[in-house]
Design an enzyme around this catalytic site. Sequence first.
Site, PDB file in Angstrom:
ATOM      1  N   GLU A 156     -15.735  16.358  18.650  1.00 21.82           N
ATOM      2  CA  GLU A 156     -15.813  16.832  16.904  1.00 21.82           C
ATOM      3  C   GLU A 156     -14.854  17.242  16.937  1.00 21.82           C
ATOM      4  OE1 GLU A 156     -19.816  16.448  18.999  1.00 21.82           O
ATOM      5  OE2 GLU A 156     -17.855  16.829  19.331  1.00 21.82           O
ATOM      6  N   ARG A 188     -21.998  29.005  25.092  1.00 19.49           N
ATOM      7  CA  ARG A 188     -22.374  30.315  24.036  1.00 19.49           C
ATOM      8  C   ARG A 188     -21.908  31.481  24.150  1.00 19.49           C
ATOM      9  NH1 ARG A 188     -25.208  27.382  26.779  1.00 19.49           N
ATOM     10  NH2 ARG A 188     -26.919  27.876  28.556  1.00 19.49           N
ATOM     11  N   HIS A 237     -39.185  35.384  -0.511  1.00 16.66           N
ATOM     12  CA  HIS A 237     -39.754  33.832  -1.310  1.00 16.66           C
ATOM     13  C   HIS A 237     -39.414  32.620  -1.219  1.00 16.66           C
ATOM     14  CE1 HIS A 237     -39.949  37.020  -4.468  1.00 16.66           C
ATOM     15  NE2 HIS A 237     -39.256  37.725  -3.437  1.00 16.66           N
TER      16      HIS A 237
END
Length: 504
Positions: A197, A251, A367
């Site tokens: 990628e 990471r 919400h």
Amino acid sequence: MSDAVAAAWQALKALPKPDLKALFADPARLDSWSARLDLPGGAVRFDWSKTHLDSAHAAEFLKLAEAAGFAERRGAMFGGEHINVTEDRAVEHTALRGVGRESSVEEAHALHLRMKSLVEAIHGGALGEVRHLIHIGIGGSALGPALAIDALARDEAKVQVHVVSNIDGCALEAAFKACDPATTLIAVASKTFTTTETMTNAQSSLDWLQAGGVADPYGRVVALTAYPDKAVEWGVDETRVLPFSESVGGRYSLWSSIGFPIALALGWDEFAEFLDGAAAMDQHFLEANGLANLPLRAAFADLYYTHLRGAQTRACFAYDERLRLLPSYLQQLEMESNGKSVKLDGSPVDGPTAPITWGGVGTDAQHAVFQLLHQGTNLVPVDFIAAIIPGDSLDPAHHRNLLANCFAQGAALMAGKASKDGARAYPGDRPSATILCEDLNPATLGALIAFHEHRTFANGVMLGINSFDQFGVELGKDIAKSIVAGAATFDASTEALLVEAGIK
């Protein structure tokens, strides 16, 4: 599993499961299960009093940590031993912050000085006017920089950074539209400098620079990699290659040259503060023992809910817009590290490992997903993260309401509310922890990220797994390469999809 580890788990599972409100009958509950840690960026309060951990569980978890060799494994990591056994590597991201094996700390310091020189040269105009940086990476090469820049560089970024990770061309085109080739640099971040990628997006970026009139596109590229020779072979001048050690996992790499876009956006002094905050947490994790060790205490809570209460997920809600990317960052950190099915000795894991990490930003999440948290049938331990000092200059009512909602959610999850109408009843007895920062700044953010790194490591030690490999991501990538190459056949469903999409 050793006999001592098995005995600790057996003892834990035999303990009664307390009720949260009953636990608060103990007047010392808050003092016992909360702590304040003074850090370079300001104090941070950690509060686990609204979890179901009690003194009996704490005692047994401490026995588990001892039986699992936590102190020894911690020492081995900081000492530069090859604790990543499946790849026969050391784990040395803490050395990038100045805490670790002396030779590794010295090497990291030298590489940081090299990065500092390039950052300051760019700020000084050595590469001409630079207004934008397109930072190309994926996974740890993108998530860390994106989080730090979004959190810390909103107001006065020295260079506007656009982080692109997805191979979907829409992501890269959006960055192109925001930039002028004449004033844009490209950072290519890949540990191996072979990631499909990243290298595909990098080539398209070179094409964009050339189409935009840049005579020497490679001259606008900075490479961030553990394999500098491959970057030079690809075409980047060695003066603009910023290496980092192979012992630093993706990471855990934002402290290395992968943090170049952070330093370019904030300035070197702020990046140094970011490192200092993480180093302070490193020292705490290395030196504190027992329940005084806050990442270890957090791991006890994680293991309690996955192993003793059957929780399959863990939620993180940042009541601070600047931390909106933190849940995504933690997803990779925790699930790629501890989403394993075999132990260090190759034997099968005999229970759950990492929960599914998810979350959002408050008050938006209230919400959207809090209906399930309050009244659903899933038990979901929640972490709330907030800062006392606001990140805005608007009417203080904004921040008062933000913090009021954060604290109210934890109180409501615990207390619940009875009602004869089942649709309006709140069961309560639902756990949460709160991390309350005095301020959100480079040092505080560094400490928060390091806290979660060590929490993840502590979980891995007590589960008996290797938190530092990630072979699970490879199979799908290998199959994708074979599809692109047209070199394999697949099941009927996959074959039909390939035909329908015109790939085969």
